[in-house]
Structures are given as C-alpha cells and as structure tokens.
Design a protein around this motif. Structure first.
Motif, PDB file in Angstrom:
ATOM      1  N   MET A 101       0.828  -1.210   0.000  1.00  0.00           N
ATOM      2  CA  MET A 101       0.000   0.000   0.000  1.00  0.00           C
ATOM      3  C   MET A 101       0.861   1.259   0.000  1.00  0.00           C
ATOM      4  O   MET A 101       0.545   2.243  -0.685  1.00  0.00           O
ATOM      5  CB  MET A 101      -0.924  -0.004   1.217  1.00  0.00           C
ATOM      6  CG  MET A 101      -1.971  -1.111   1.213  1.00  0.00           C
ATOM      7  SD  MET A 101      -3.139  -0.986  -0.158  1.00  0.00           S
ATOM      8  CE  MET A 101      -4.109   0.439   0.351  1.00  0.00           C
ATOM      9  N   LEU A 102       1.958   1.242   0.747  1.00  0.00           N
ATOM     10  CA  LEU A 102       2.848   2.396   0.783  1.00  0.00           C
ATOM     11  C   LEU A 102       3.573   2.584  -0.548  1.00  0.00           C
ATOM     12  O   LEU A 102       3.774   3.721  -1.001  1.00  0.00           O
ATOM     13  CB  LEU A 102       3.867   2.238   1.917  1.00  0.00           C
ATOM     14  CG  LEU A 102       3.303   2.375   3.339  1.00  0.00           C
ATOM     15  CD1 LEU A 102       4.352   1.962   4.364  1.00  0.00           C
ATOM     16  CD2 LEU A 102       2.848   3.808   3.602  1.00  0.00           C
ATOM     17  N   ILE A 103       3.963   1.484  -1.180  1.00  0.00           N
ATOM     18  CA  ILE A 103       4.659   1.583  -2.469  1.00  0.00           C
ATOM     19  C   ILE A 103       3.722   2.081  -3.555  1.00  0.00           C
ATOM     20  O   ILE A 103       4.013   3.064  -4.264  1.00  0.00           O
ATOM     21  CB  ILE A 103       5.265   0.221  -2.870  1.00  0.00           C
ATOM     22  CG1 ILE A 103       6.425  -0.143  -1.937  1.00  0.00           C
ATOM     23  CG2 ILE A 103       5.759   0.259  -4.316  1.00  0.00           C
ATOM     24  CD1 ILE A 103       6.926  -1.567  -2.101  1.00  0.00           C
ATOM     25  N   LEU A 104       2.575   1.407  -3.711  1.00  0.00           N
ATOM     26  CA  LEU A 104       1.667   1.738  -4.814  1.00  0.00           C
ATOM     27  C   LEU A 104       1.068   3.136  -4.658  1.00  0.00           C
ATOM     28  O   LEU A 104       0.978   3.891  -5.638  1.00  0.00           O
ATOM     29  CB  LEU A 104       0.547   0.700  -4.902  1.00  0.00           C
ATOM     30  CG  LEU A 104       0.960  -0.719  -5.295  1.00  0.00           C
ATOM     31  CD1 LEU A 104      -0.266  -1.617  -5.402  1.00  0.00           C
ATOM     32  CD2 LEU A 104       1.729  -0.732  -6.615  1.00  0.00           C
ATOM     33  N   VAL A 248       2.815   0.068  10.133  1.00  0.00           N
ATOM     34  CA  VAL A 248       2.833   0.942   8.951  1.00  0.00           C
ATOM     35  C   VAL A 248       3.995   1.929   9.035  1.00  0.00           C
ATOM     36  O   VAL A 248       4.700   2.180   8.048  1.00  0.00           O
ATOM     37  CB  VAL A 248       1.500   1.699   8.812  1.00  0.00           C
ATOM     38  CG1 VAL A 248       1.547   2.663   7.625  1.00  0.00           C
ATOM     39  CG2 VAL A 248       0.339   0.722   8.649  1.00  0.00           C
ATOM     40  N   ILE A 249       4.219   2.484  10.239  1.00  0.00           N
ATOM     41  CA  ILE A 249       5.310   3.446  10.424  1.00  0.00           C
ATOM     42  C   ILE A 249       6.659   2.774  10.196  1.00  0.00           C
ATOM     43  O   ILE A 249       7.542   3.318   9.512  1.00  0.00           O
ATOM     44  CB  ILE A 249       5.244   4.062  11.840  1.00  0.00           C
ATOM     45  CG1 ILE A 249       3.985   4.907  11.996  1.00  0.00           C
ATOM     46  CG2 ILE A 249       6.486   4.915  12.116  1.00  0.00           C
ATOM     47  CD1 ILE A 249       3.734   5.399  13.413  1.00  0.00           C
ATOM     48  N   ILE A 250       6.831   1.569  10.741  1.00  0.00           N
ATOM     49  CA  ILE A 250       8.093   0.849  10.569  1.00  0.00           C
ATOM     50  C   ILE A 250       8.309   0.488   9.098  1.00  0.00           C
ATOM     51  O   ILE A 250       9.417   0.627   8.563  1.00  0.00           O
ATOM     52  CB  ILE A 250       8.114  -0.420  11.447  1.00  0.00           C
ATOM     53  CG1 ILE A 250       8.128  -0.020  12.929  1.00  0.00           C
ATOM     54  CG2 ILE A 250       9.328  -1.285  11.127  1.00  0.00           C
ATOM     55  CD1 ILE A 250       7.995  -1.178  13.881  1.00  0.00           C
ATOM     56  N   ALA A 251       7.240   0.033   8.419  1.00  0.00           N
ATOM     57  CA  ALA A 251       7.348  -0.271   6.992  1.00  0.00           C
ATOM     58  C   ALA A 251       7.746   0.971   6.204  1.00  0.00           C
ATOM     59  O   ALA A 251       8.541   0.903   5.263  1.00  0.00           O
ATOM     60  CB  ALA A 251       6.019  -0.831   6.481  1.00  0.00           C
ATOM     61  N   GLY A 259      12.002   4.885  -1.527  1.00  0.00           N
ATOM     62  CA  GLY A 259      11.109   6.008  -1.779  1.00  0.00           C
ATOM     63  C   GLY A 259      11.854   7.264  -2.175  1.00  0.00           C
ATOM     64  O   GLY A 259      11.493   7.931  -3.157  1.00  0.00           O
ATOM     65  N   ILE A 260      12.902   7.602  -1.420  1.00  0.00           N
ATOM     66  CA  ILE A 260      13.665   8.809  -1.727  1.00  0.00           C
ATOM     67  C   ILE A 260      14.366   8.675  -3.074  1.00  0.00           C
ATOM     68  O   ILE A 260      14.401   9.626  -3.873  1.00  0.00           O
ATOM     69  CB  ILE A 260      14.682   9.090  -0.609  1.00  0.00           C
ATOM     70  CG1 ILE A 260      13.945   9.452   0.678  1.00  0.00           C
ATOM     71  CG2 ILE A 260      15.631  10.220  -0.998  1.00  0.00           C
ATOM     72  CD1 ILE A 260      14.844   9.627   1.882  1.00  0.00           C
ATOM     73  N   ALA A 261      14.931   7.495  -3.359  1.00  0.00           N
ATOM     74  CA  ALA A 261      15.589   7.283  -4.654  1.00  0.00           C
ATOM     75  C   ALA A 261      14.603   7.441  -5.806  1.00  0.00           C
ATOM     76  O   ALA A 261      14.914   8.063  -6.832  1.00  0.00           O
ATOM     77  CB  ALA A 261      16.235   5.896  -4.687  1.00  0.00           C
ATOM     78  N   ALA A 262      13.397   6.875  -5.649  1.00  0.00           N
ATOM     79  CA  ALA A 262      12.383   6.978  -6.705  1.00  0.00           C
ATOM     80  C   ALA A 262      11.919   8.413  -6.895  1.00  0.00           C
ATOM     81  O   ALA A 262      11.750   8.896  -8.034  1.00  0.00           O
ATOM     82  CB  ALA A 262      11.190   6.078  -6.369  1.00  0.00           C
ATOM     83  N   VAL A 339      -4.647  11.400  -6.872  1.00  0.00           N
ATOM     84  CA  VAL A 339      -5.613  10.341  -6.558  1.00  0.00           C
ATOM     85  C   VAL A 339      -4.944   9.229  -5.738  1.00  0.00           C
ATOM     86  O   VAL A 339      -5.509   8.725  -4.761  1.00  0.00           O
ATOM     87  CB  VAL A 339      -6.220   9.761  -7.852  1.00  0.00           C
ATOM     88  CG1 VAL A 339      -7.103   8.553  -7.536  1.00  0.00           C
ATOM     89  CG2 VAL A 339      -7.038  10.817  -8.578  1.00  0.00           C
ATOM     90  N   LEU A 340      -3.724   8.840  -6.115  1.00  0.00           N
ATOM     91  CA  LEU A 340      -3.021   7.795  -5.376  1.00  0.00           C
ATOM     92  C   LEU A 340      -2.707   8.240  -3.949  1.00  0.00           C
ATOM     93  O   LEU A 340      -2.808   7.441  -3.004  1.00  0.00           O
ATOM     94  CB  LEU A 340      -1.728   7.418  -6.109  1.00  0.00           C
ATOM     95  CG  LEU A 340      -1.925   6.599  -7.389  1.00  0.00           C
ATOM     96  CD1 LEU A 340      -0.627   6.504  -8.171  1.00  0.00           C
ATOM     97  CD2 LEU A 340      -2.460   5.210  -7.079  1.00  0.00           C
ATOM     98  N   LEU A 341      -2.359   9.493  -3.777  1.00  0.00           N
ATOM     99  CA  LEU A 341      -2.086   9.999  -2.432  1.00  0.00           C
ATOM    100  C   LEU A 341      -3.359  10.035  -1.587  1.00  0.00           C
ATOM    101  O   LEU A 341      -3.309   9.818  -0.363  1.00  0.00           O
ATOM    102  CB  LEU A 341      -1.447  11.389  -2.512  1.00  0.00           C
ATOM    103  CG  LEU A 341      -0.017  11.414  -3.077  1.00  0.00           C
ATOM    104  CD1 LEU A 341       0.485  12.843  -3.225  1.00  0.00           C
ATOM    105  CD2 LEU A 341       0.941  10.612  -2.192  1.00  0.00           C
ATOM    106  N   VAL A 342      -4.498  10.300  -2.206  1.00  0.00           N
ATOM    107  CA  VAL A 342      -5.770  10.236  -1.488  1.00  0.00           C
ATOM    108  C   VAL A 342      -6.046   8.786  -1.065  1.00  0.00           C
ATOM    109  O   VAL A 342      -6.529   8.534   0.051  1.00  0.00           O
ATOM    110  CB  VAL A 342      -6.915  10.779  -2.358  1.00  0.00           C
ATOM    111  CG1 VAL A 342      -8.271  10.474  -1.719  1.00  0.00           C
ATOM    112  CG2 VAL A 342      -6.763  12.289  -2.551  1.00  0.00           C
TER     113      VAL A 342
END
Length: 354
Positions: A101-104, A248-251, A259-262, A339-342
């Motif tokens: 969920m965090l990636i997508l 979720v926070i640890i993930a 995430g930062i690299a992307a 939309v993805l951030l929502v």
C-alpha cells in the motif's frame, strides 16, 4: 581512504556502533541520536544505490536496491516470527500489505505528483509497467486474497500443499519478470536516452565500497527501525491510536531509501527509473518474502495467516486498479499522483478510524 571518510560511510558506521553498544535503550537522548543516524543512514543508502546504478546501468541498479532491501526485510520478519511464535501468525501478511500500500499509493503517488508538478507531463515505457503490474496482480491475488476463500483449511490460511504451490508460483512469476527486465525486454525498462556507455562512469573500487555500505546502511535502517519500535508503539498508544499503525510506520521507515531514490529520479524527469524502483520493489516484497516465510512456518510448524479481510481487499484492489489506469498510457500528470495519495490517506485514516 578518502572514500571511507565521507559522511555517507561514516554515518552508517556510527549507527552500527550505537546499535551494538545498546545505548539506544538507555534514554530519550540516545533515541534522538539514533533517529538522526537512522535518517542519515537512509540518505547514505540512497547515495550508494545511485553510485551503483551509474556503474551497472539500468535496470540492474534498481534491482540491486529493491532486492537488497527485501532480503533484509525478510530476515527481520523471519526473526520476529520465530521469536513470536503463534502470536506472530499475521506478521508477514501485515508487513507485506503495508509495504504494498505504501509503495503503490505513497511512492508511486509522490513520484507522479511531484513529477507532474515540476514537468506537467512525464513519459515512460508503458510496456514495462504492464509487465510489472500483470506479475504483481497475479502474485497479490494468489497470496493475499485466495487464502480467505479456500476451504481445505478453516480460516484465512493455506494448507501445506497450497502454500507450496503458491510459493513456487511466486518464484516462477518473479523469475520471469526478472528475465524480461534484464534480458528479453530490457529496452522496456531503460530510461530514455540511456546507453551502456553510461555504465562505466564509476570506478570498480568506488562501486565495491558503495555496495558494501549500501548493505550496511540498509541493514542498520531496518534494525534501528525495529529497535525504536517500542518507543514508536508507546507514542501511538499514548495518543489512543491503533497498534496496527506501528507496523505501517516501521514499513515506511524501511521503504525510505527506495522512496527517496524513486522521488529523486522523478524530480530529475527520470520517471522510468521511479517506475522500475516502485513496481520492482512491490514484486520483490511479495515474490521473495512469501516463499521464505512459508519455509520457516513449515520448519517450525507455525500457522501463517495470509488472507486479508474484505475491507483490506477493497483498499488493495482500489490501489492496484488506480495504478493500472495511471500507468496505462505511458504518460502521467499531477492528477494521477493526487488520486493515489488520497488512496494512501484513506488507507491510514481507516486504520485510525476502522
């Protein structure tokens, strides 16, 4: 010697030193220091992954980062499963679901949003996204949806033969994805204008140092995140928030280097690299984790909950469907990212207010 005296090498060494002394458990001051070193180690991992990517070229650079993080994540999940016994039956499922969920929604959403904000429209090879999403959907359905509806075993579990089949299926799908990404259809995953001449811009010595410190940085990021988890848990509970939010926070902390690299790649108008990192990480997270934890659960005779509940399935389906539509044309804009951030906000909100 000069390579070893940069902040990108000193920071993870200091973090490992602090971790082995055990001082991080002593006081809030050391926990603040640990948090600073953790963030520094994340930035160090990003730096070294970019050095390696320049040396080996795409898509190998993104594969190395994605697989390295996944291998470390798997080792942590397995250690916690063995230590927690039956109480950790849903650990693998919860960790993978949070990561997906965090990636997508988070990583892909931020890349599309920030890239669209800066460049209005960005282009990538839609064939690469299609290959990755076809593989991801098959693995997600097999590992996280079907167990809720199978009848061989009561509950959201797989029987041993089913678990063996699904583990083999994950490895087969991920292997063929890597074959397409690195050999048969490598051109789909190359950023526009990339060529093999760019892969020699970094010396072999510098790459070797970066590879070592990439692994050191990723390892301490995961270990520090787990070490600081009791503090995070206290903060969450003291604010009357669900304990699920801790995972979720640890993930999120574990996924920070990717995430930062992307996001950095998207801000440099290299969205193809961002897509490779995000979708490749999602595939590695499931395709490698499920077979490993399946072996461990069989060896220790542990029950492993894999199936999601209906609400989680709907959120997962919404996320996958939205990403599919967002990446279907090979062109992106700020609306897709928003939309993805929502969707991500909905995922977190429904954890807090189920």
């Amino acid at each position: 010697m000069r390579l070893l005296l940069q902040w990108t090498t000193i920071t993870p060494i200091l973090a490992w030193a602090l971790f082995f002394t055990g001082l991080v458990y002593d006081s809030s001051i050391f926990q603040v220091v640990a948090s600073v070193l953790l963030i520094g180690s994340v930035m160090s991992a990003v730096h070294h992954s970019e050095v390696i990517a320049h040396r080996v070229g795409e898509p190998y650079g993104t594969i190395i980062l994605a697989v390295a993080i996944t291998v470390i994540e798997v080792s942590i999940i397995i250690s916690l499963m063995v230590a927690g016994g039956d109480e950790a039956a849903s650990l693998a499922r919860d960790t993978i679901f949070s990561a997906i969920m965090l990636i997508l929604n988070g990583i892909v959403g931020l890349c599309l949003f920030l890239g669209g904000l800066k460049f209005r429209e960005q282009i990538f090879t839609k064939h690469s996204a299609t290959i990755a999403l076809v593989s991801l959907i098959a693995i997600v359905i097999l590992t996280m949806v079907f167990p809720t509806f199978t009848t061989s075993v009561s509950g959201p579990y797989y029987s041993t033969p089913q678990l063996i089949f699904v583990s083999v299926a994950c490895l087969v799908i991920y292997s063929f994805f890597l074959l397409a990404q690195t050999r048969r259809h490598r051109e789909y995953f190359l950023p526009e204008g990339a060529d093999d001449a760019q892969t020699m811009a970094v010396s072999g010595k510098k790459m070797a140092v970066s590879l070592v410190f990439l692994l050191l940085s990723l390892g301490i990021v995961v270990l520090m995140a787990k070490t600081l988890s009791p503090t995070i848990e206290k903060i969450v509970i003291s604010n009357n928030l669900p304990k699920t939010l801790v995972g979720v926070i640890i993930a999120a902390v574990i996924l920070l280097p990717e995430g930062i690299a992307a996001i950095n790649a998207a801000k440099k108008n290299k969205l193809q690299t961002s897509v490779n990192l995000a979708l490749g990480s999602a595939l590695a997270s499931i395709g490698l984790t499920i077979p490993c934890v399946s072996i461990v659960s069989s060896l220790y005779d542990m029950n492993m909950i894999l199936g999601l509940d209906i609400k989680s399935m709907i959120l997962l389906g919404l996320s996958v469907f939205t990403v599919m539509l967002s990446l279907a044309s090979g062109r992106t804009n700020i609306v897709y990212g928003a939309v993805l951030l929502v969707n991500l906000a909905a995922f977190i909100f429904l954890i807090i207010h189920p």
